[in-house]
Motif scaffolding. Structure first.
Motif, PDB file in Angstrom:
ATOM      1  N   GLU A 176       0.951  -1.211   0.137  1.00 43.09           N
ATOM      2  CA  GLU A 176       0.107  -0.080   0.041  1.00 43.09           C
ATOM      3  C   GLU A 176       0.718   1.222  -0.296  1.00 43.09           C
ATOM      4  N   LYS A 180       0.890   4.127  -3.099  1.00 40.23           N
ATOM      5  CA  LYS A 180       0.498   5.494  -2.529  1.00 40.23           C
ATOM      6  C   LYS A 180       1.537   6.347  -3.238  1.00 40.23           C
ATOM      7  N   ILE A 185      -4.427   4.169  -6.242  1.00 39.44           N
ATOM      8  CA  ILE A 185      -5.453   3.912  -5.152  1.00 39.44           C
ATOM      9  C   ILE A 185      -4.956   2.655  -4.310  1.00 39.44           C
ATOM     10  N   SER A 186      -5.741   2.193  -3.165  1.00 39.06           N
ATOM     11  CA  SER A 186      -5.268   1.092  -2.477  1.00 39.06           C
ATOM     12  C   SER A 186      -5.221  -0.182  -3.310  1.00 39.06           C
ATOM     13  N   LYS A 188      -6.514  -2.918  -1.964  1.00 39.93           N
ATOM     14  CA  LYS A 188      -8.203  -3.223  -1.676  1.00 39.93           C
ATOM     15  C   LYS A 188      -9.177  -2.603  -2.503  1.00 39.93           C
ATOM     16  N   GLN A 189      -8.958  -1.344  -2.869  1.00 35.32           N
ATOM     17  CA  GLN A 189      -9.933  -0.868  -3.697  1.00 35.32           C
ATOM     18  C   GLN A 189      -9.741  -1.219  -5.259  1.00 35.32           C
ATOM     19  N   TYR A 190      -8.525  -1.456  -5.589  1.00 35.44           N
ATOM     20  CA  TYR A 190      -8.418  -1.727  -6.933  1.00 35.44           C
ATOM     21  C   TYR A 190      -9.036  -3.180  -7.051  1.00 35.44           C
ATOM     22  N   ALA A 192     -11.549  -4.445  -5.607  1.00 33.78           N
ATOM     23  CA  ALA A 192     -12.809  -4.456  -5.545  1.00 33.78           C
ATOM     24  C   ALA A 192     -13.524  -3.754  -7.004  1.00 33.78           C
ATOM     25  N   ASP A 193     -12.641  -2.850  -7.550  1.00 36.50           N
ATOM     26  CA  ASP A 193     -12.985  -1.976  -8.691  1.00 36.50           C
ATOM     27  C   ASP A 193     -13.031  -3.252  -9.728  1.00 36.50           C
ATOM     28  N   THR A 194     -11.940  -3.972  -9.901  1.00 35.64           N
ATOM     29  CA  THR A 194     -11.621  -4.910 -10.885  1.00 35.64           C
ATOM     30  C   THR A 194     -12.673  -5.963 -10.885  1.00 35.64           C
TER      31      THR A 194
END
Length: 198
Positions: A176, A180, A185-186, A188-190, A192-194
């Motif tokens: 992370e 950064k 983006i984090s 975790k977010q990456y 989720a987005d994928t």
């Protein structure tokens, strides 16, 4: 009045010379054409894979995909030898990203990808190229060499779970912080987005 006008001209010249406001439109157009061809056959391949209508059969798509990648790689080498990594000041953010995308697809020549990566790092350090794109190419090279990635950009989709997950990450505890530092983006977010996009 003449003196003031002369100073304005000199200042304008300074901004153009040192700020490099003007980009290379010829090179940008070349990169746009290369990128268009790069994407065309990948899009057609995805259509066939997803059982969607395409004007082409699999053999035609695969043949033209291979030709496009080979042609683009040869041209990308010429561009790199002439200009170094084409950053924002040369071809704008869009042109720079198009060149990067073409190099991402040169998986048959990891040595070339590594060469691009070294030159790209210099431009990233100067804020003249995308840190995020740099992370993607770094991970691409590492996974092509069967090594652990650093940023978690490369992954695999499991058709059973219908989930995407990153391939193994070196020093995962600090991923992370690395992301950064490059303005990403984090992880975790990456992830989720994928998965939301699939």
């Amino acid at each position: 009045m003449k003196k003031t006008f002369l100073i304005l001209l000199l200042v304008s010249g300074y901004v153009i010379a040192f700020g490099q406001v003007k980009t290379d439109s010829v090179l940008y157009k070349k990169l746009s054409a290369m990128f268009k061809e790069d994407q065309k056959w990948r899009i057609e391949s995805a259509k066939l894979y997803n059982h969607q209508k395409s004007e082409y059969d699999r053999e035609t798509v695969d043949k033209n995909w291979s030709i496009a990648d080979s042609t683009n790689e040869a041209e990308a080498k010429r561009i790199l030898n002439k200009y170094g990594f084409p950053g924002y000041s040369l071809v704008g953010q869009s042109g720079s990203s198009k060149f990067w995308a073409i190099v991402q697809h040169c998986d048959d020549n990891v040595a070339f990808q590594q060469k691009v990566l070294l030159l790209m790092k210099k431009e990233v350090d100067r804020k003249n190229a995308s840190g995020e794109n740099y992370a993607y190419l770094t991970d691409r090279v590492l996974t092509n060499l069967n090594q652990k990635q650093l940023y978690g950009t490369q992954g695999i989709y499991d058709p059973k779970t219908k989930k995407w997950a990153p391939l193994p990450i070196k020093d995962a505890a600090h991923v992370e912080a690395r992301r950064k530092a490059l303005g990403m983006i984090s992880l975790k977010q990456y992830i989720a987005d994928t998965n939301a996009a699939n």
